[in-house]
Write a protein that holds these residues in place. Structure first.
Motif, short mmCIF file in Angstrom:
data_model
loop_
_atom_site.label_atom_id
_atom_site.label_comp_id
_atom_site.label_asym_id
_atom_site.label_seq_id
_atom_site.Cartn_x
_atom_site.Cartn_y
_atom_site.Cartn_z
N VAL A 77 41.34 35.57 36.35
CA VAL A 77 40.06 36.26 36.33
C VAL A 77 39.42 36.21 37.71
O VAL A 77 39.54 35.22 38.43
CB VAL A 77 39.12 35.63 35.27
N ASP B 224 28.24 42.68 36.59
CA ASP B 224 29.29 43.64 36.25
C ASP B 224 30.59 43.42 37.01
O ASP B 224 31.44 44.29 37.06
CB ASP B 224 28.79 45.08 36.48
N SER B 225 30.77 42.22 37.58
CA SER B 225 31.90 41.99 38.49
C SER B 225 33.08 41.28 37.87
O SER B 225 34.14 41.16 38.51
CB SER B 225 31.42 41.16 39.69
N ASN C 60 36.36 40.53 35.96
CA ASN C 60 37.52 41.28 35.47
C ASN C 60 38.70 40.32 35.27
O ASN C 60 38.92 39.42 36.09
CB ASN C 60 37.92 42.38 36.46
N GLY C 61 39.43 40.55 34.19
CA GLY C 61 40.60 39.73 33.91
C GLY C 61 40.51 39.08 32.55
O GLY C 61 39.72 39.48 31.69
N GLU C 62 41.34 38.05 32.36
CA GLU C 62 41.38 37.38 31.06
C GLU C 62 41.30 35.88 31.25
O GLU C 62 41.72 35.33 32.28
CB GLU C 62 42.65 37.75 30.30
N PHE D 271 37.85 40.62 30.08
CA PHE D 271 36.67 41.21 30.71
C PHE D 271 37.05 42.49 31.46
O PHE D 271 38.07 42.54 32.14
CB PHE D 271 36.04 40.24 31.72
N GLU D 272 36.18 43.48 31.36
CA GLU D 272 36.27 44.67 32.19
C GLU D 272 34.87 45.00 32.70
O GLU D 272 33.94 45.15 31.90
CB GLU D 272 36.83 45.87 31.41
N ASP D 273 34.73 45.04 34.02
CA ASP D 273 33.44 45.34 34.65
C ASP D 273 32.32 44.48 34.07
O ASP D 273 31.21 44.95 33.79
CB ASP D 273 33.11 46.82 34.50
N ARG E 36 28.56 39.00 28.18
CA ARG E 36 28.77 38.93 29.62
C ARG E 36 28.66 37.47 30.07
O ARG E 36 28.04 36.65 29.39
CB ARG E 36 27.74 39.79 30.37
#
Length: 363
Positions: free
Chosen positions: A191, A221-222, A224-226, A247-249, A276
């Motif tokens: 991530v 919003d930053s 990204n990943g798992e 997560f995306e954005d 989030r």
């Protein structure tokens, strides 16, 4: 009384909350932590401050939540008013039964969390400290004898916090000016997130006792990943294991858990901010050397990172940046002791749980 309890009380009053003459102090503790509550009253009295004592009891809390209609749950404005008029809030956790609220409907818990958000805001506006008293139920949950658990707790709490602050400051100096953090653990966690312009906090036992982490907030919003949170957590008296978030954005777009996935779903659906990340924390307290099913301690372990879905602490949000708002703040832990690394702006700063400024670090 065990002298370690008196020392614990003095650290809370003098180091964590800096109680001064004339302060109005709220002491919230369950009956199982009576010895610490008594010691706190004594020390607060020595400082010429004025205490109010609240009993927080899981059995009473369960009784209310099982009886009340969800639509009747409202913000307890009388508690909110007390906190708003107080200078210091000290909350002590201790359990007679660590799973006391396990049969309360998660939706009821979520409704209550939303209703309590103004109360939490009022509490966080004071000088506050959350700490732990070593109860038998907590010892049992940790798989330890009562005596061994008492030693574990007080070794983690009653320590040289000036030295701990200095140790952690080296990580603050790496993370605070950084743009991007990349966290990898095995093939289950990969991530990235931006921390550009956010503020890194050195937690040396002011608000949480024990302390022992550095933490910040990701740019909303930053992310990204798992992430596979491979350490379990107790939430609302139930155990969540194998929590996996994608997560995306910045937003959780997929999630799963090996156990109590429905509870994880309720957390993430509490409100828009609950899906989030509000916190990235890096554990650095080497006196916490084992997992005990207690997030106040487990998130401080030196070979872990934790991420919290939900509310971001205002102090970590840089000027001009959005603060993630939510009624919840739920921490989850990734074990970084093997096949793992933390990369800050492309440079590895921790590998397999060892920081680059510690002995044994390998590039």
């Amino acid at each position: 009384m065990d002298p370690r309890i008196r020392e614990h009380a003095e650290i809370i009053v003098d180091h964590s909350t800096d109680v001064q003459a004339g302060d109005n102090v709220v002491i919230s503790a369950p009956s199982v932590a009576e010895d610490l509550a008594v010691a706190l009253h004594e020390v607060v009295g020595d400082r010429d401050a004025t205490p109010v004592y609240l009993a927080n009891d899981a059995r009473a809390d369960r009784a209310y939540l099982k009886a009340v209609d969800d639509e009747a749950i409202e913000t307890p404005t009388h508690t909110q008013a007390l906190y708003e008029e107080s200078d210091v809030l000290i909350r002590v956790r201790a359990e007679r039964n660590a799973t006391e609220t396990s049969d309360v409907d998660p939706e009821t818990q979520a409704v209550r969390s939303r209703a309590n958000q103004p109360v939490q805001e009022a509490a966080l506006s004071s000088r506050w400290c959350l700490t732990q008293f070593p109860s038998q139920a907590s010892a049992q949950l940790a798989g330890m004898s009562t005596e061994a658990y008492e030693g574990f707790v007080w070794d983690a709490v009653n320590k040289d916090w000036k030295a701990q602050r200095k140790h952690q400051q080296r990580m603050v100096e790496i993370l605070d000016p950084a743009d991007e953090v990349h966290i990898v653990s095995g093939d289950t966690t990969d991530v990235t997130m931006s921390v550009d312009g956010m503020v890194t906090i050195n937690d040396y036992a002011e608000k949480n006792l024990p302390g022992g982490e550095v933490f910040t907030a990701p740019v909303v919003d930053s992310v990204n990943g798992e992430v596979l949170f491979d350490k379990p957590l107790y939430h609302q008296g139930r155990e969540i294991t194998g929590a996996h978030l994608v997560f995306e954005d910045g937003e959780v777009v997929e999630h799963a858990a090996d156990q109590n996935e429905d509870l994880l779903t309720e957390v993430l659906e509490t409100d828009p901010g609950a899906s989030r990340l509000g916190e990235l924390g890096i554990g650095m307290n080497r006196d916490i050397d084992r997992f005990t099913y207690n997030m106040l301690f487990d998130e401080k372990m030196g070979d872990t990172v934790h991420m919290a879905v939900g509310r971001a602490y205002p102090d970590t949000v840089g000027e001009g940046h959005e603060q993630n708002e939510s009624a919840v703040h739920v921490d989850m832990i990734v074990d970084m002791s093997e096949d793992s690394y933390i990369e800050v702006d492309g440079e590895v700063v921790q590998r397999d749980g060892t920081f680059r400024f510690e002995d044994g670090f390998e590039e």
